[in-house]
Structures are given as C-alpha cells and as structure tokens.
Design a protein around this motif. Structure first.
Motif, PDB file in Angstrom:
ATOM      1  N   UNK A 179     -70.234 -78.599 -85.045  1.00 41.19           N
ATOM      2  CA  UNK A 179     -70.994 -78.450 -86.288  1.00 41.19           C
ATOM      3  C   UNK A 179     -72.437 -78.857 -86.000  1.00 41.19           C
ATOM      4  N   UNK A 180     -73.371 -77.967 -86.296  1.00 40.95           N
ATOM      5  CA  UNK A 180     -74.783 -78.224 -86.004  1.00 40.95           C
ATOM      6  C   UNK A 180     -75.586 -78.257 -87.298  1.00 40.95           C
ATOM      7  N   UNK A 181     -76.506 -79.214 -87.376  1.00 41.61           N
ATOM      8  CA  UNK A 181     -77.523 -79.224 -88.429  1.00 41.61           C
ATOM      9  C   UNK A 181     -78.870 -79.321 -87.753  1.00 41.61           C
ATOM     10  N   UNK A 182     -79.813 -78.442 -88.150  1.00 40.92           N
ATOM     11  CA  UNK A 182     -81.166 -78.527 -87.606  1.00 40.92           C
ATOM     12  C   UNK A 182     -82.183 -78.384 -88.723  1.00 40.92           C
ATOM     13  N   UNK A 183     -83.082 -79.380 -88.860  1.00 47.16           N
ATOM     14  CA  UNK A 183     -84.135 -79.296 -89.870  1.00 47.16           C
ATOM     15  C   UNK A 183     -85.418 -78.644 -89.360  1.00 47.16           C
ATOM     16  N   UNK A 184     -85.504 -78.372 -88.055  1.00 44.39           N
ATOM     17  CA  UNK A 184     -86.793 -77.945 -87.493  1.00 44.39           C
ATOM     18  C   UNK A 184     -86.729 -76.731 -86.579  1.00 44.39           C
ATOM     19  N   UNK A 185     -85.660 -76.567 -85.790  1.00 41.76           N
ATOM     20  CA  UNK A 185     -85.623 -75.548 -84.745  1.00 41.76           C
ATOM     21  C   UNK A 185     -84.295 -74.801 -84.736  1.00 41.76           C
ATOM     22  N   UNK A 186     -84.303 -73.604 -84.149  1.00 43.07           N
ATOM     23  CA  UNK A 186     -83.052 -72.939 -83.824  1.00 43.07           C
ATOM     24  C   UNK A 186     -82.327 -73.811 -82.798  1.00 43.07           C
ATOM     25  N   UNK A 187     -81.053 -74.162 -83.011  1.00 46.02           N
ATOM     26  CA  UNK A 187     -80.347 -75.011 -82.041  1.00 46.02           C
ATOM     27  C   UNK A 187     -80.294 -74.378 -80.652  1.00 46.02           C
ATOM     28  N   UNK A 188     -80.232 -75.243 -79.636  1.00 48.48           N
ATOM     29  CA  UNK A 188     -80.271 -74.789 -78.259  1.00 48.48           C
ATOM     30  C   UNK A 188     -79.230 -73.757 -77.905  1.00 48.48           C
ATOM     31  N   UNK A 189     -78.022 -73.853 -78.468  1.00 49.16           N
ATOM     32  CA  UNK A 189     -76.958 -72.909 -78.156  1.00 49.16           C
ATOM     33  C   UNK A 189     -77.297 -71.485 -78.583  1.00 49.16           C
ATOM     34  N   UNK A 190     -78.284 -71.319 -79.466  1.00 47.30           N
ATOM     35  CA  UNK A 190     -78.603 -69.998 -79.999  1.00 47.30           C
ATOM     36  C   UNK A 190     -80.008 -69.540 -79.633  1.00 47.30           C
ATOM     37  N   UNK A 191     -80.720 -70.304 -78.819  1.00 53.58           N
ATOM     38  CA  UNK A 191     -82.091 -69.943 -78.495  1.00 53.58           C
ATOM     39  C   UNK A 191     -82.158 -68.801 -77.484  1.00 53.58           C
ATOM     40  N   UNK A 192     -83.135 -67.927 -77.673  1.00 55.61           N
ATOM     41  CA  UNK A 192     -83.435 -66.931 -76.653  1.00 55.61           C
ATOM     42  C   UNK A 192     -84.276 -67.585 -75.564  1.00 55.61           C
ATOM     43  N   UNK A 193     -84.372 -66.904 -74.433  1.00 56.94           N
ATOM     44  CA  UNK A 193     -85.153 -67.458 -73.323  1.00 56.94           C
ATOM     45  C   UNK A 193     -86.630 -67.599 -73.710  1.00 56.94           C
ATOM     46  N   UNK A 194     -87.182 -66.613 -74.408  1.00 52.40           N
ATOM     47  CA  UNK A 194     -88.595 -66.668 -74.767  1.00 52.40           C
ATOM     48  C   UNK A 194     -88.879 -67.774 -75.790  1.00 52.40           C
ATOM     49  N   UNK A 195     -87.975 -67.947 -76.740  1.00 51.04           N
ATOM     50  CA  UNK A 195     -88.133 -69.013 -77.733  1.00 51.04           C
ATOM     51  C   UNK A 195     -88.068 -70.374 -77.040  1.00 51.04           C
ATOM     52  N   UNK A 196     -87.090 -70.532 -76.144  1.00 44.81           N
ATOM     53  CA  UNK A 196     -86.948 -71.798 -75.413  1.00 44.81           C
ATOM     54  C   UNK A 196     -88.183 -72.066 -74.553  1.00 44.81           C
ATOM     55  N   UNK A 197     -88.736 -71.019 -73.964  1.00 45.07           N
ATOM     56  CA  UNK A 197     -89.923 -71.187 -73.113  1.00 45.07           C
ATOM     57  C   UNK A 197     -91.119 -71.662 -73.942  1.00 45.07           C
ATOM     58  N   UNK A 198     -91.310 -71.057 -75.111  1.00 47.78           N
ATOM     59  CA  UNK A 198     -92.413 -71.486 -75.984  1.00 47.78           C
ATOM     60  C   UNK A 198     -92.213 -72.926 -76.438  1.00 47.78           C
ATOM     61  N   UNK A 199     -90.982 -73.268 -76.744  1.00 47.99           N
ATOM     62  CA  UNK A 199     -90.667 -74.626 -77.179  1.00 47.99           C
ATOM     63  C   UNK A 199     -90.983 -75.637 -76.076  1.00 47.99           C
ATOM     64  N   UNK A 200     -90.566 -75.335 -74.852  1.00 48.80           N
ATOM     65  CA  UNK A 200     -90.789 -76.260 -73.733  1.00 48.80           C
ATOM     66  C   UNK A 200     -92.274 -76.392 -73.423  1.00 48.80           C
ATOM     67  N   UNK A 201     -92.981 -75.273 -73.393  1.00 48.47           N
ATOM     68  CA  UNK A 201     -94.407 -75.321 -73.073  1.00 48.47           C
ATOM     69  C   UNK A 201     -95.189 -76.075 -74.145  1.00 48.47           C
ATOM     70  N   UNK A 202     -94.725 -76.001 -75.405  1.00 48.96           N
ATOM     71  CA  UNK A 202     -95.389 -76.761 -76.450  1.00 48.96           C
ATOM     72  C   UNK A 202     -95.214 -78.255 -76.278  1.00 48.96           C
ATOM     73  N   UNK A 203     -94.016 -78.663 -75.855  1.00 50.34           N
ATOM     74  CA  UNK A 203     -93.744 -80.085 -75.677  1.00 50.34           C
ATOM     75  C   UNK A 203     -94.239 -80.638 -74.361  1.00 50.34           C
ATOM     76  N   UNK A 204     -94.326 -79.765 -73.349  1.00 51.70           N
ATOM     77  CA  UNK A 204     -94.744 -80.196 -72.017  1.00 51.70           C
ATOM     78  C   UNK A 204     -95.828 -79.240 -71.500  1.00 51.70           C
ATOM     79  N   UNK A 205     -97.031 -79.305 -72.060  1.00 49.59           N
ATOM     80  CA  UNK A 205     -98.069 -78.325 -71.708  1.00 49.59           C
ATOM     81  C   UNK A 205     -98.496 -78.370 -70.248  1.00 49.59           C
ATOM     82  N   UNK A 206     -98.257 -79.479 -69.554  1.00 58.07           N
ATOM     83  CA  UNK A 206     -98.652 -79.580 -68.154  1.00 58.07           C
ATOM     84  C   UNK A 206     -97.520 -79.211 -67.193  1.00 58.07           C
ATOM     85  N   UNK A 207     -96.394 -78.772 -67.748  1.00 60.52           N
ATOM     86  CA  UNK A 207     -95.252 -78.422 -66.896  1.00 60.52           C
ATOM     87  C   UNK A 207     -95.597 -77.221 -66.012  1.00 60.52           C
ATOM     88  N   UNK A 208     -95.088 -77.247 -64.796  1.00 63.21           N
ATOM     89  CA  UNK A 208     -95.314 -76.135 -63.869  1.00 63.21           C
ATOM     90  C   UNK A 208     -94.432 -74.954 -64.253  1.00 63.21           C
TER      91      UNK A 208
END
Length: 275
Positions: A105-134
């Motif tokens: 059972x999942x509840x999310x107030x802010x994001x699509x849960x990880x189990x349902x994320x597309x690769x592009x959505x996950x990439x944007x999410x990661x780059x937003x949180x870690x802008x200096x990531x390689x």
C-alpha cells in the motif's frame, strides 16, 4: 552510499562471474563476448563491462541471459540482489520486503512512487536532487529504479494499492512531454488487475500521513511493516499499535480518495493538458 553488506558475497561480482562462467562453459561450444552480445542484442563492450563489474547492469539483460543460458531466472535474481546491495541498509531491507510482498500500500503526497516512475521522470527527479551528479551516477540511479519494477513481472505479483495526492498530478518539475508519458505510464499500471490507483483531492481532510510518503508492506506471513521517508532518511516500523493505526489511516485515505475510475479520468485529463 552505505557500504556495509548483509552477506559475505558481492552480488554484482557474483553476477559478473556467473556471466563469464556461463559464457565460457556454454554447450555445445563456448561463446565469445561478441557472440553473446549478438544473442542478447547488445554490444561487446557492454558484455565486457558486465564481466568486469564496471557500471550498472542494464535491467533488460538479465532475463535475456537467462534465456540464452537456460538458467531459470538465476541472472534475474542476481540482478535484483545487486540492485538491492547498492542501497543503504534500510533501503536494502525495504526492497527485499517488496520482492516477496503479497500486498503493498503506497501513499505519496508529492511524487509518483518509485515503482511506477518512468526512466525520464526518475532522471529528472534525481538531477533535481543531485545537480552535481555525474552522468554515470544518474544512469546507475535510473537503472536501479527501473529494476524495482521486476516484481510486477513475477508469477505472483503483489497486490499494489496506491493513493496519490492530487497535487502529484499537477506538479510539473520535468518537461511537459516527460510528465505526460509518466501519467500515461501510471494509467497503464493502474489497468493491471493487481494494481489499484486512487487520487486524493486537494480539499480532502487532514490525515495521519499528510507530511510524508508511507508504504505499508504485507509479508507472506501477513505481518505488516510501515516504511516512512523524510529528507534523505528512511525507517521501518513494526510496532503492532503503530501498524494498526497506519492500516486504519490508510483505509480512511482510500475512503476519502476518488474511486479508481474517477481517478483514471482525472489522470487522463491532466495528461491531455500537457499535449
């Protein structure tokens, strides 16, 4: 990342060794890296990286290796172990519980849960949180996130119940086309017989989980664990009183949320606004 391990084996290295061994012992004749690459529709350099533990394992390769070597899911299981081992211990435990869960059972107030994320959505999410990531770090994160979806493809996938705040559909931190494809993927996931997606209207009353995402994971023995996340931290709670309160709160959430058909219509409406 936390480097402690739960077992003396390194799952990533074991995957590499098993791949090399299966290739060299292939019957009726050993395979070169180039020959194996052709059979699994990838490049020789990818096979070389796999066998030398360089980089993440592409999530589409393990089932193809199992097919070529007739290994009955061995490479798929090793890949899941390798992905799990790449996370800090509390996340490793959570992902291990997901893989054998009967209900999530999942509840999310802010994001699509990880189990349902597309690769592009996950990439944007990661780059937003870690802008200096390689680029390599970003690719590894996305591959690991996509690998979690393997639980939907097993013989007995868990029942998954998702309640999203309506604001999740309206939060466009990624380009419109990426968000549109993400909402389309969410609709597709919700059409699975084992998945139920509901949207909680923004004018719904306050509830126990209003401040953070929560997952309730039911094991094969029907015990329930509560997984909670905050700023780069996570915890797993199993106190019976907390579990009862969480299950009751989740039932209230599903009662206040839109029914699945209305939720799907709302998701589709938001998707169309992005075209």
């Amino acid at each position: 990342m936390d480097e402690e391990t739960d077992t003396p084996e390194d799952p990533r290295r074991e995957f590499a060794e098993e791949c090399r061994s299966a290739r060299e012992l292939h019957d009726p004749a050993p395979l070169t890296q180039a020959q194996l690459a052709r059979l699994v529709r990838t490049s020789k350099s990818t096979i070389s990286r796999l066998e030398t533990c360089h980089g993440a394992i592409p999530p589409d390769l393990p089932p193809l290796l199992d097919e070529v070597f007739a290994t009955d899911g061995k490479f798929k299981r090793l890949h899941e172990d390798a992905v799990t081992a790449s996370f800090p211990s509390v996340y490793r435990r959570r992902m291990a519980m997901e893989r054998v869960a009967v209900t999530i059972r999942e509840w999310s107030p802010t994001l699509i849960p990880g189990l349902f994320q597309t690769a592009d959505y996950a990439r944007c999410l990661f780059k937003g949180g870690y802008p200096r990531a390689s680029a390599r770090e970003t690719s590894a994160f996305v591959n690991d996130r996509m690998a979690r979806k393997a639980l939907f493809d097993g013989d007995m996938p868990p029942d998954v119940r998702v309640v999203l705040c309506e604001s999740v559909l309206r939060r466009h931190f990624c380009p419109p086309e990426v968000m549109r494809q993400q909402l389309k993927a969410l609709l597709t996931a919700g059409s699975r017989p084992t998945v139920r997606v509901q949207v909680l209207p923004m004018d719904a009353p306050a509830h126990l989980f209003i401040e953070c995402p929560v997952s309730l994971i039911t094991s094969p023995s029907h015990s329930v664990s509560i997984c909670v996340e905050n700023y780069r931290t996570a915890g797993i709670l199993e106190d019976p009183d907390l579990v009862r309160a969480a299950l009751r709160a989740y039932d209230e959430l599903t009662g206040d949320a839109l029914p699945t058909r209305e939720s799907a219509r709302l998701i589709a409406e938001q998707m169309e606004k992005l075209t």
